[in-house]
Design an enzyme around this catalytic site. Structure first.
Site, short mmCIF file in Angstrom:
data_model
loop_
_atom_site.label_atom_id
_atom_site.label_comp_id
_atom_site.label_asym_id
_atom_site.label_seq_id
_atom_site.Cartn_x
_atom_site.Cartn_y
_atom_site.Cartn_z
N ILE A 12 -34.31 -2.30 -38.16
CA ILE A 12 -33.80 -1.38 -38.96
C ILE A 12 -33.82 -1.84 -40.27
CG2 ILE A 12 -31.80 0.35 -39.45
CD1 ILE A 12 -31.32 0.22 -36.33
N ASN A 32 -30.56 -15.11 -39.50
CA ASN A 32 -30.78 -16.51 -38.57
C ASN A 32 -32.07 -16.43 -37.67
OD1 ASN A 32 -29.95 -14.81 -36.47
ND2 ASN A 32 -28.11 -16.15 -36.13
N ASN A 35 -33.22 -12.76 -33.42
CA ASN A 35 -33.99 -11.73 -32.61
C ASN A 35 -34.95 -10.94 -33.66
OD1 ASN A 35 -34.12 -9.97 -30.41
ND2 ASN A 35 -33.33 -8.36 -31.35
N LYS A 84 -27.53 -7.11 -29.98
CA LYS A 84 -27.59 -5.45 -29.74
C LYS A 84 -28.02 -5.23 -28.06
CE LYS A 84 -32.40 -4.63 -30.91
NZ LYS A 84 -33.01 -3.37 -31.63
N SER A 124 -22.48 2.49 -34.22
CA SER A 124 -23.40 3.27 -33.28
C SER A 124 -22.65 4.39 -32.62
CB SER A 124 -23.43 2.24 -32.15
OG SER A 124 -24.20 2.80 -30.94
N ALA A 125 -23.33 5.30 -32.08
CA ALA A 125 -22.94 6.64 -31.32
C ALA A 125 -22.08 6.09 -30.03
CB ALA A 125 -24.07 7.44 -31.14
N TYR A 149 -20.95 -4.78 -26.00
CA TYR A 149 -21.78 -4.61 -27.10
C TYR A 149 -20.88 -3.57 -27.99
CZ TYR A 149 -25.01 -1.96 -30.14
OH TYR A 149 -25.55 -1.61 -31.23
N LYS A 153 -18.81 -2.91 -31.58
CA LYS A 153 -19.12 -1.72 -32.75
C LYS A 153 -17.74 -1.16 -32.91
CE LYS A 153 -23.18 -2.72 -33.51
NZ LYS A 153 -23.75 -3.17 -34.75
N PRO A 293 -26.37 2.14 -14.66
CA PRO A 293 -25.05 2.25 -15.02
C PRO A 293 -24.66 2.14 -16.29
CG PRO A 293 -25.67 0.31 -13.42
CD PRO A 293 -27.09 0.73 -13.88
N GLY A 294 -23.56 3.09 -16.75
CA GLY A 294 -22.88 3.02 -17.95
C GLY A 294 -23.77 4.24 -18.83
P1 NAD Z 1 -32.42 -6.26 -34.48
O1 NAD Z 1 -31.92 -7.00 -33.32
O2 NAD Z 1 -33.95 -6.05 -34.95
O3 NAD Z 1 -31.89 -6.63 -36.00
C1 NAD Z 1 -30.89 -7.42 -36.18
C2 NAD Z 1 -31.10 -8.67 -36.96
O4 NAD Z 1 -29.98 -9.46 -37.07
C3 NAD Z 1 -31.93 -9.73 -36.29
O5 NAD Z 1 -33.17 -9.86 -37.31
C4 NAD Z 1 -31.35 -10.83 -35.75
O6 NAD Z 1 -31.98 -12.06 -35.93
C5 NAD Z 1 -30.08 -10.88 -36.93
N1 NAD Z 1 -28.86 -11.58 -36.55
C6 NAD Z 1 -28.14 -11.43 -35.40
N2 NAD Z 1 -27.06 -12.13 -35.51
C7 NAD Z 1 -27.05 -12.85 -36.66
C8 NAD Z 1 -26.16 -13.84 -37.34
N3 NAD Z 1 -25.27 -14.33 -36.59
N4 NAD Z 1 -26.59 -14.21 -38.37
C9 NAD Z 1 -27.55 -13.77 -39.05
N5 NAD Z 1 -28.42 -12.94 -38.66
C10 NAD Z 1 -28.42 -12.38 -37.25
O7 NAD Z 1 -31.69 -4.82 -34.39
P2 NAD Z 1 -31.82 -3.54 -35.34
O8 NAD Z 1 -32.18 -2.52 -34.17
O9 NAD Z 1 -32.61 -3.58 -36.24
O10 NAD Z 1 -30.22 -3.11 -35.30
C11 NAD Z 1 -29.76 -3.25 -36.43
C12 NAD Z 1 -27.96 -3.17 -36.55
O11 NAD Z 1 -27.77 -1.83 -36.05
C13 NAD Z 1 -27.28 -4.03 -35.19
O12 NAD Z 1 -26.15 -4.19 -35.85
C14 NAD Z 1 -27.45 -3.06 -34.20
O13 NAD Z 1 -26.15 -3.36 -33.26
C15 NAD Z 1 -27.14 -1.61 -34.79
N6 NAD Z 1 -27.66 -0.53 -34.12
C16 NAD Z 1 -28.92 -0.56 -33.56
C17 NAD Z 1 -29.16 0.52 -32.83
C18 NAD Z 1 -30.58 0.56 -32.26
O14 NAD Z 1 -31.01 1.44 -31.34
N7 NAD Z 1 -31.59 -0.22 -32.59
C19 NAD Z 1 -28.31 1.48 -32.46
C20 NAD Z 1 -27.05 1.43 -33.04
C21 NAD Z 1 -26.85 0.42 -33.76
C1 UD1 Z 2 -28.74 2.32 -25.58
C2 UD1 Z 2 -27.15 1.43 -25.33
C3 UD1 Z 2 -26.36 1.74 -26.69
C4 UD1 Z 2 -27.06 0.89 -27.78
C5 UD1 Z 2 -28.70 1.69 -27.82
C6 UD1 Z 2 -29.45 1.09 -28.81
C7 UD1 Z 2 -26.98 1.78 -23.04
C8 UD1 Z 2 -25.90 2.06 -21.73
N1 UD1 Z 2 -26.40 2.06 -24.27
O1 UD1 Z 2 -28.51 3.57 -25.87
O2 UD1 Z 2 -25.17 1.07 -26.41
O3 UD1 Z 2 -26.33 1.32 -29.15
O4 UD1 Z 2 -29.37 1.46 -26.56
O5 UD1 Z 2 -29.61 -0.34 -28.75
O6 UD1 Z 2 -27.60 0.70 -22.44
N2 UD1 Z 2 -34.04 5.28 -20.01
C9 UD1 Z 2 -34.88 5.48 -18.88
N3 UD1 Z 2 -35.85 4.07 -18.74
C10 UD1 Z 2 -35.65 3.09 -19.40
C11 UD1 Z 2 -35.13 2.92 -20.55
C12 UD1 Z 2 -34.04 4.04 -20.71
O7 UD1 Z 2 -35.01 6.42 -18.30
O8 UD1 Z 2 -36.39 2.28 -18.95
C13 UD1 Z 2 -33.37 6.61 -20.52
C14 UD1 Z 2 -31.81 5.97 -20.32
O9 UD1 Z 2 -31.35 6.35 -19.06
C15 UD1 Z 2 -31.45 7.04 -21.66
C16 UD1 Z 2 -32.82 7.10 -22.36
O10 UD1 Z 2 -33.77 6.70 -21.84
O11 UD1 Z 2 -31.26 8.41 -20.88
C17 UD1 Z 2 -32.27 6.33 -23.63
O12 UD1 Z 2 -32.08 5.06 -23.42
P1 UD1 Z 2 -32.10 3.86 -24.44
O13 UD1 Z 2 -33.22 3.82 -25.31
O14 UD1 Z 2 -31.74 2.55 -23.68
O15 UD1 Z 2 -30.92 4.19 -25.40
P2 UD1 Z 2 -29.34 4.65 -24.95
O16 UD1 Z 2 -28.94 4.37 -23.76
O17 UD1 Z 2 -28.81 6.04 -25.68
#
Ligand code: NAD
Ligand code: UD1
Length: 336
Positions: A12, A32, A35, A84, A124-125, A149, A153, A293-294
């Site tokens: 993102i 850093n 990931n 994450k 996050s939601a 995780y 948040k 689960p979850g």
């Molecule tokens: P990502 O892992 O691609 O990006 C996170 C970045 O943070 C990575 O480049 C990683 O190297 C860096 N990082 C982690 N720990 C660090 C540290 N201690 N110091 C410096 N850098 C560090 O993840 P993303 O999908 O781009 O997510 C970005 C943010 O949004 C995260 O906080 C994540 O929890 C949040 N978020 C993501 C989602 C999703 O579905 N992708 C959903 C809700 C919230």
């Molecule tokens: C997950 C995390 C959430 C996190 C978000 C972004 C859990 C319980 N929730 O959200 O905390 O903020 O990712 O990192 O892990 N699915 C399948 N097969 C798969 C993978 C997913 O059927 O191999 C389904 C899941 O059951 C769900 C939907 O696809 O219904 C979306 O899953 P996912 O992309 O992992 O997102 P969340 O579970 O919404």
């Protein structure tokens, strides 16, 4: 105007840096690379034609942060850096509490010392827990989180709210993301998970490109139209544009506000499979597997507060999300 982007090399963060540059801001990245790869930053430079200042630095490294603030005139921070992976957070909770919460506390201390008190945070939601019915609204109570995780948040939101309560000159914007997918139109940047993906769309993409044999659909007995889980998928570019609006808000006024960033529409796992097959022209094989689960049945946003107060709404539909995810995946089958 310089905006510090923690975690800017990630999924993102990289898309947000492109949109910051498109809007005339100068992003400065701290990451850093735990990931991500620095190649993503080169790609942002290719897309925008602009050089980006990058510090390979951990947000828990206070001296490193102080240097970044001393060397630059930073107006605001967008804080993406964090771990994450939900299953990993269950097996290694301390790593998550230290990195996500400890890292945020250190970042805020460094910001305070530097006199920079404007922050946009990636929440996050997941903080709504499982009890609230969708559509989820910001005025609903936070729920019980089901994994460390999610708890990080929720706690970081509390840390930032308490910080604002203690000093009203802070400006805090908490953004609750729903399910970000898709990629930049160029196909140059996208989501690059390490190992086997946990999330649906990266998994589906790897099935379509032939790296994985089939998708496990985690449960088809939920109380949803087709029995599979329903989520609010949002294009990462729409999400990135939401951050530009949030930055404008924190730059303009102090306060502490929370916004959902979602589309308000729910799609099932099988809807996503169908949309991805159409976008890619490939078959996505799947089998029905047990529930994960979850997981909850249904999760989608009411995005009206962000529209009313930030003037932002998501405009890209599920077809475009799948087309753009596929372009990134097929042009970069092994990621960066
Ligand atoms: P990502 O892992 O691609 O990006 C996170 C970045 O943070 C990575 O480049 C990683 O190297 C860096 N990082 C982690 N720990 C660090 C540290 N201690 N110091 C410096 N850098 C560090 O993840 P993303 O999908 O781009 O997510 C970005 C943010 O949004 C995260 O906080 C994540 O929890 C949040 N978020 C993501 C989602 C999703 O579905 N992708 C959903 C809700 C919230
Ligand atoms: C997950 C995390 C959430 C996190 C978000 C972004 C859990 C319980 N929730 O959200 O905390 O903020 O990712 O990192 O892990 N699915 C399948 N097969 C798969 C993978 C997913 O059927 O191999 C389904 C899941 O059951 C769900 C939907 O696809 O219904 C979306 O899953 P996912 O992309 O992992 O997102 P969340 O579970 O919404």
């Amino acid at each position: 105007m310089s905006i510090l982007v923690t975690g800017g090399a990630g999924f993102i963060g990289s898309h947000t840096c492109v949109e910051l540059i498109n809007s005339g801001y100068e992003p400065i990245i701290i990451d850093n690379l735990c990931n991500s790869k620095s190649e993503s930053i080169k790609r942002i430079e290719e897309i925008t034609g602009k050089r980006i200042k990058f510090y390979e630095c951990d947000i828990r490294d206070r001296a490193g942060l102080d240097r970044v603030f001393a060397e630059n005139c930073i107006e605001a921070v967008i804080h993406f850096a964090g771990l994450k992976c939900v299953p990993e957070s269950i097996s290694e909770p301390l790593k998550y509490y230290d990195n996500n919460i400890g890292g945020t506390v250190t970042l805020c201390e460094a910001m305070k010392a530097a006199g920079c008190k404007k922050i946009v945070f990636s929440s996050s939601a997941t903080v709504y827990g499982s009890e609230n019915p969708s559509p989820l609204r910001e005025d609903m109570p936070e729920g019980k989180t089901t994994n460390p995780y999610g708890t990080t948040k929720l706690y970081i939101e509390k840390v930032l709210k308490d910080l604002y309560a203690s000093d009203n000159s802070w400006s805090v914007c908490l953004l609750r993301y729903f399910n970000p997918i898709g990629a930049h139109k160029s196909g140059k940047i996208g989501e690059d998970p390490k190992g086997i993906p946990n999330n649906l769309v990266p998994y589906v993409s790897q099935v379509a490109v032939g790296k994985l044999d089939h998708l496990n659909v985690c449960g088809n007995d939920y109380p949803t139209p087709d029995g599979t889980g329903v989520r609010d998928y949002i294009h990462v570019v729409d999400l990135a544009l939401g951050h530009i609006k949030a930055v404008e808000k924190v730059l303009k006024e102090s306060g502490c506000s929370t916004y959902n960033l979602g589309t308000g529409k729910g799609y099932s796992v099988l809807d996503v499979v169908k949309a991805f097959e159409k976008a890619s022209g490939r078959e996505v094989k799947y089998v029905i597997a047990p529930r994960r689960p979850g997981d909850i049945a249904t999760c989608y946003s009411d995005p009206s507060k962000a529209k009313a107060e930030l003037g932002w709404e998501a405009v890209r539909g599920i077809e475009e999300m799948c087309e753009d995810s596929w372009r990134w995946q097929s042009q970069n089958p092994n990621g960066y």
